[in-house]
Scaffold this active site. Structure first.
Site, PDB file in Angstrom:
ATOM      1  N   ASP A   5      17.266  24.688 -17.962  1.00 25.66           N
ATOM      2  CA  ASP A   5      16.575  23.693 -17.161  1.00 25.66           C
ATOM      3  C   ASP A   5      15.232  23.397 -17.818  1.00 25.66           C
ATOM      4  OD1 ASP A   5      15.209  22.202 -15.276  1.00 25.66           O
ATOM      5  OD2 ASP A   5      15.528  23.616 -13.631  1.00 25.66           O
ATOM      6  N   ASP A  29      18.125  13.060 -24.425  1.00 28.18           N
ATOM      7  CA  ASP A  29      19.082  12.237 -23.684  1.00 28.18           C
ATOM      8  C   ASP A  29      19.241  12.798 -22.268  1.00 28.18           C
ATOM      9  OD1 ASP A  29      20.925  10.072 -23.532  1.00 28.18           O
ATOM     10  OD2 ASP A  29      22.573  11.487 -23.764  1.00 28.18           O
ATOM     11  N   LYS A  69      15.331   9.155 -23.066  1.00 28.49           N
ATOM     12  CA  LYS A  69      15.987   8.295 -22.077  1.00 28.49           C
ATOM     13  C   LYS A  69      15.081   8.086 -20.868  1.00 28.49           C
ATOM     14  CE  LYS A  69      20.319   8.964 -20.984  1.00 28.49           C
ATOM     15  NZ  LYS A  69      21.588   9.438 -20.419  1.00 28.49           N
TER      16      LYS A  69
END
Length: 115
Positions: A5, A29, A69
């Protein structure tokens, strides 16, 4: 390869420890799990993108590049302004593989501004 994470500070420390020196490129991404609410999804993923931008300031060489992203949404300008504050060049790119109705795009940042 780490499957962790990114919002966990321990993960960031692991990444920092892998590299003995600054790096030239970071490609992210990552996106938060979607809820179906485009506003919430955008805010959550763009917050992650901002976190990656801030992290890249520690990791990149002065001429390094970050590709990350993000989703077009109400907080898009905040992410853009954060990038422009820290990088000399900031561009956006929507891949052909991304559906036209998708809010997904990528921010491309290069050459850190020195303080």
């Amino acid at each position: 390869f780490l499957n962790n994470d990114f919002s966990d500070e321990k993960t960031k420390k692991k990444i920092l420890n892998v590299f003995n020196d600054k790096i030239d490129v970071i490609i992210s991404d990552m996106a938060e799990n979607t809820t179906g609410n485009k506003t919430v999804d955008s805010i959550r993923t763009n917050s992650l993108c901002s976190d990656v931008i801030n992290f890249s300031l520690k990791m990149l060489t002065n001429k390094g590049t970050l590709v990350c992203k993000l989703f077009m949404g109400e907080d898009f300008l905040e992410v853009k302004n954060l990038a422009k504050k820290n990088f000399k060049k900031v561009d956006f790119f929507k891949p052909e593989s991304s559906r036209s109705e998708s809010k997904e795009t990528y921010i491309v940042c290069s050459s850190l501004k020195t303080l």
